[in-house]
Design an enzyme around this catalytic site. Sequence first.
Site, PDB file in Angstrom:
ATOM      1  N   ASP A 108      21.045 -57.047 -16.076  1.00  0.00           N
ATOM      2  CA  ASP A 108      21.109 -58.196 -16.987  1.00  0.00           C
ATOM      3  C   ASP A 108      22.543 -58.713 -17.102  1.00  0.00           C
ATOM      4  OD1 ASP A 108      20.646 -60.010 -19.043  1.00  0.00           O
ATOM      5  OD2 ASP A 108      20.611 -58.473 -20.612  1.00  0.00           O
ATOM      6  N   SER A 165      19.135 -55.131 -26.016  1.00  0.00           N
ATOM      7  CA  SER A 165      18.284 -54.252 -25.220  1.00  0.00           C
ATOM      8  C   SER A 165      18.569 -52.760 -25.430  1.00  0.00           C
ATOM      9  CB  SER A 165      18.378 -54.618 -23.736  1.00  0.00           C
ATOM     10  OG  SER A 165      19.724 -54.713 -23.313  1.00  0.00           O
TER      11      SER A 165
END
Length: 253
Positions: free
Chosen positions: A157, A94
């Site tokens: 996350d 990410s």
Amino acid sequence: MLSYQHAYHAGNPADLHKHATLAALLALMTRKPRAITVMETHSGRGLYDLSGDEARKTGEAAEGIARLDPTSHPLWQAIAAIRTAHGDAAYPGSPLVTQAALRPQDRHILMELHPQEHRALSTALRGTSAEIHKRDGYEGVLALSPPKPRRGLVLIDPSYEVKSEYEGVAEFTHRLVAKWPEAVVMIWYPILPAARHVAMVEGLKLPKTVDEVAFDLKGGKGMIGSGLVLINAPYGSDQVLRDTRALCRGILR
């Protein structure tokens, strides 16, 4: 937890769900010239080698990114850029998906506590303007909220290796939104047979958009799906989620 390393799972179906949505959301948020800030609580190393020992040991990428056909989707634009620089076996986490979307006026703040992952992340983003912190992600993001620019997104996350992480995510999200009410918050979570995510999602007492997908991974042993919660989802997010499913047709359902 400091034992978790995402290299074993990079490029799997859950990554496609998360990264395709993130890339398209950021493309949506950067259409106008106004600057944004993107922060992550658990960044990982940012760049993964799908030919490495970890990825080959699990074979999860073969059930995810290896089945995806190249398109003009923002995720594929990020993957193409990374592979031009690092080879055909490279896969962006990410932080690099985000970095591919951001402009010079935007701000990128990353938290990663794992020493090995932090070193790798610093190497992967060397030469960029990303601000990389070796600190607890929840504490760090809260300490820096609200940031400047104030318009922005937070990706939450964690590994969810510890059962209490689910409750912790909900608690943290409420604290974050109280400090930074206009933040777009994107929470990723695994869907496991124990279904611990249900209480977390129900415990988020905020207006939210929930997107859950199922997939076949390792014959249904372990993770059976992937979930995303969007808080303060920007206009156009419904199309972003539809585009993710279209991109991953045959992999996510």
